[in-house]
Design an enzyme around this catalytic site. Structure first.
Site, PDB file in Angstrom:
ATOM      1  N   LYS A   1      59.716  72.608  48.406  1.00  0.00           N
ATOM      2  CA  LYS A   1      60.225  73.271  49.612  1.00  0.00           C
ATOM      3  C   LYS A   1      61.128  74.434  49.202  1.00  0.00           C
ATOM      4  O   LYS A   1      61.853  74.341  48.209  1.00  0.00           O
ATOM      5  CB  LYS A   1      61.011  72.216  50.409  1.00  0.00           C
ATOM      6  CG  LYS A   1      61.472  72.617  51.790  1.00  0.00           C
ATOM      7  CD  LYS A   1      62.120  71.405  52.486  1.00  0.00           C
ATOM      8  CE  LYS A   1      62.607  71.698  53.879  1.00  0.00           C
ATOM      9  NZ  LYS A   1      63.181  70.491  54.538  1.00  0.00           N
TER      10      LYS A   1
ATOM     11  N   SER B   1      61.176  69.419  59.135  1.00  0.00           N
ATOM     12  CA  SER B   1      61.168  70.777  58.650  1.00  0.00           C
ATOM     13  C   SER B   1      60.363  70.991  57.371  1.00  0.00           C
ATOM     14  O   SER B   1      60.017  72.126  57.050  1.00  0.00           O
ATOM     15  CB  SER B   1      62.607  71.235  58.408  1.00  0.00           C
ATOM     16  OG  SER B   1      63.204  70.482  57.374  1.00  0.00           O
TER      17      SER B   1
ATOM     18  N   SER C   1      62.919  65.025  58.268  1.00  0.00           N
ATOM     19  CA  SER C   1      62.107  66.152  57.788  1.00  0.00           C
ATOM     20  C   SER C   1      61.144  65.871  56.648  1.00  0.00           C
ATOM     21  O   SER C   1      60.327  66.719  56.333  1.00  0.00           O
ATOM     22  CB  SER C   1      63.017  67.300  57.377  1.00  0.00           C
ATOM     23  OG  SER C   1      63.363  68.031  58.519  1.00  0.00           O
TER      24      SER C   1
HETATM   25  N1  GLN Z   1      64.305  67.957  63.221  1.00  0.00           N
HETATM   26  C1  GLN Z   1      65.622  67.592  62.795  1.00  0.00           C
HETATM   27  C2  GLN Z   1      66.544  68.789  62.947  1.00  0.00           C
HETATM   28  O1  GLN Z   1      66.087  69.815  63.348  1.00  0.00           O
HETATM   29  C3  GLN Z   1      65.591  67.094  61.382  1.00  0.00           C
HETATM   30  C4  GLN Z   1      65.514  68.176  60.389  1.00  0.00           C
HETATM   31  C5  GLN Z   1      65.657  67.709  58.993  1.00  0.00           C
HETATM   32  O2  GLN Z   1      65.523  66.517  58.687  1.00  0.00           O
HETATM   33  N2  GLN Z   1      65.967  68.635  58.122  1.00  0.00           N
HETATM   34  O3  GLN Z   1      67.706  68.702  62.678  1.00  0.00           O
END
Ligand code: GLN
Length: 463
Positions: free
Chosen positions: A56, A131, A155
Site C-alpha cells: 500500500k 482503504s 481497511s
Molecule cells: N473506513 C474506515 C475509515 O474510513 C476504516 C479505514 C481504515 O481502516 N483505514 O476510517
C-alpha cells in the site's frame, strides 16, 4: 526472476482494467529479483526469497515516491523505509510497486484516492473495498503474490472480503508501524493480504515482533504461525455475538454465514451464543476517536517541510491555508474538521473523553466474551461489494460499511477475513474470525481448517 517477470507482465496486461497500482517499481523489482536469485543460488533462502509483493502506498519506501493516495504527497520521496517493508525485503522479497488506496486511508471504497478508481476484479463496476483497495484488488487480479495493507477500522479485512482474499489485522502492537503514514495512531495496524491462510501465516511470521523504533510495538515472542495450522478445530469454542446477526443483514451474507457455521459444526467446533452489548456505539465512538487523532496527525502537512506547497500565497498563513486546501481531498477535509471540532475546548469532554470511555466498555465486552470462547465469528461487512459511485455522496452509509470491523480496532485485538462464499451476483463474501489479543495463532488455525474444508479460496476472478 521468472516469477517477477511474469508478475510485471500481468500487471501491465490487466492494470488498465483494475487500477490497483499508483506506482509500478519496474527497475526495483528486477534488481530485487536478481538479488534473490543470487541468494537462492547460495542456498540462503526463506519462504519469501524472490516472492513478488506489492505494498500500500502508505508505507514509506526509501527513494520511491510515497503518496498515501493524496495530492498532498504527490511529490514526496521518503528518505527511509517502513520497518515492515524492510523486514520482508530482508527475506529477499521483491517490490513490484505501491498500491492504490483511499486518501490517507480514509474510506471504505478506494474512491477517495487522488490517483483514480480501483476496480473490483470480480466485477469491474464495483468497488474493491477500502482503504487498502489496491492491496486486495492486486491479490485478486493476480498482480502480486501477496500485499501489505493497514487496518484502522477495517481497511484490510473489508477489501479482503470484497475481493475474495485472506486479510489479517494483527493485534495492536504485534507489527511495527514505523514508517507507516499515521491516520489514527491508537488504532492503526499493519497486516498482509494473501490468496490463502498459509501465506498469511508466513507473512505474519516475517512481519511480527518488537521494533525499537515503534514504542507501541510489543516484545512478546513471535510464535511459529505455520505450526499453528494443524487442520483441526475439534472442541474449539466459537462465539456468535447476537448483535452482529441482526435482522436486515444482506441475505447473501446471512446465507454465507449460515453455511460457514454449518462447516465448523461438521468439523466438531462448538458454538456459544454471546453478547457484545456496546456494539451499537462502536461506529460513533470510532468516528470521534479516529477523526480526533487524524486531525492531529495531519497537522504536519503544512507545505513547509515536505509535501504540496501552494505557489501563489500572500504570506505564511495564506500559504498554510492554500497548501492544505489544495492538497487534501474532500473526505480528508471532512475528517479534519470533525476531529478538530471534537477536540475543541468546550466539546472535548462531551465528545472525545466520552468516546474514550465508551471505547473501554467495548474493549471490556470482548474481554468478557473471551472468558468463554476462543474465537468470535461474524460477517466482515454487511453487504458484498457495492457499485462504484453508489455511496460516494453519502458519508454515513459509507461509514456503516465498517460496522462489523471497527469494534475490533477499538478493542485492539486481532481478526481476519477469510473467503466464505459468493453472492448470487458472483461477488465474494468473507467471514470474520476475531481472536484474543496476541492469539493470532488460533484465528489462523480456525481459518486454515475452514479453508481445508471448502474451496472458495481456489476460485479466481476472470480478467
Ligand atoms: N473506513 C474506515 C475509515 O474510513 C476504516 C479505514 C481504515 O481502516 N483505514 O476510517
Amino acid at each position: 526472476m521468472e516469477a517477477t517477470k511474469a508478475m510485471l507482465a500481468r500487471i501491465e496486461a490487466v492494470e488498465p482494467q483494475i487500477g490497483s497500482f499508483i506506482t509500478v517499481t519496474h527497475g526495483q523489482a528486477l534488481a530485487d529479483a536478481e538479488a534473490a536469485d543470487r541468494r537462492i543460488a547460495s542456498g540462503e533462502m526463506t519462504f519469501l526469497t524472490g516472492i513478488p509483493l506489492a505494498i500500500k502506498d502508505i508505507f514509506l519506501t526509501e527513494g520511491i515516491r510515497t503518496t498515501c493516495g493524496s495530492r498532498m504527497l504527490d511529490n514526496f520521496i521518503p528518505p527511509y523505509s517502513a520497518t515492515s517493508w524492510e523486514k520482508l525485503h530482508s527475506h529477499g522479497a521483491v517490490l513490484l510497486g505501491k498500491l492504490n488506496q483511499d486518501e490517507f486511508a480514509m474510506g471504505s471504497s478506494n474512491e477517495s484516492s487522488a490517483f483514480g478508481v480501483c476496480r473490483n476484479p470480480w466485477d469491474r463496476t464495483c468497488i474493491p473495498g477500502g482503504s487498502s483497495g489496491g492491496s486486495a484488488a492486486a491479490v485478486a487480479a493476480r498482480q502480486a503474490t501477496a500485499t501489505l495493507g493497514t487496518d484502522t477500522g477495517g481497511s484490510i479485512r473489508q477489501p479482503a472480503s470484497h475481493c475474495g482474499c485472506v486479510g489479517l489485522k494483527p493485534t495492536y502492537g504485534r507489527v511495527s508501524r514505523y514508517g507507516v503514514i499515521a491516520y489514527a495512531s491508537s488504532l492503526d495496524q499493519v497486516g498482509p493480504l494473501t490468496r490463502d491462510v498459509t501465506d498469511s501465516a508466513i507473512m505474519l511470521g516475517a512481519l511480527a515482533g518488537h521494533d525499537p523504533k515503534d514504542s507501541t510495538s510489543v516484545a512478546t515472542p513471535v510464535p511459529d504461525y505455520c505450526a499453528a495450522l494443524t487442520g483441526t478445530v475439534k472442541g474449539l469454542r466459537i462465539g456468535l455475538p447476537k448483535e452482529y446477526f441482526i435482522a436486515g443483514l444482506d441475505p447473501d451474507v446471512q446465507k454465507t454465514m449460515d453455511a460457514a457455521i454449518e462447516t465448523y459444526r461438521r468439523l466438531d467446533a462448538e458454538f456459544v451464543d454471546i453478547s457484545l452489548p456496546h456494539t451499537d456505539y462502536a461506529v460513533a465512538t470510532y468516528y470521534l476517536i479516529a477523526t480526533a487523532e487524524a486531525s492531529s496527525n495531519l497537522a504536519r502537512y503544512d507545505g513547509v517541510r515536505f509535501g504540496h506547497r501552494a505557489e501563489d500565497a500572500a504570506g505564511l498563513l495564506d500559504m498554510y491555508t492554500r497548501s492544505r486546501s489544495q492538497g487534501f481531498g474532500a473526505e480528508v477535509k471532512r475528517r479534519i474538521m470533525l476531529g478538530t471540532y471534537a477536540l475543541s475546548s468546550g466539546y472535548y469532554d462531551a465528545y472525545y473523553v466520552k468516546a474514550q470511555k465508551v471505547r473501554t466498555l467495548i474493549m471490556q465486552d470482548f474481554m468478557r466474551a473471551f472468558g468463554d470462547v476462543d474465537v468470535i465469528l461474524t460477517p466482515v461487512a454487511p453487504t458484498p461489494a457495492f457499485k462504484i459511485g453508489e455511496k460516494s455522496d453519502d458519508p454515513l452509509q459509507m461509514y456503516l460499511s465498517d460496522i462489523f470491523t471497527i469494534p475490533v480496532n477499538l478493542a485492539g485485538t486481532c481478526a481476519m477475513s477469510v473467503p466464505a462464499g459468493f453472492s448470487a451476483a458472483g461477488l465474494p463474501i468473507g467471514l470474520q474470525l476475531i481472536g484474543k489479543p496476541f492469539d493470532e495463532e488460533t484465528i489462523l488455525r480456525a481459518a486454515h481448517a475452514f479453508e481445508q474444508a471448502t474451496e472458495w479460496h481456489t476460485r479466481k476472478a476472470v480478467i
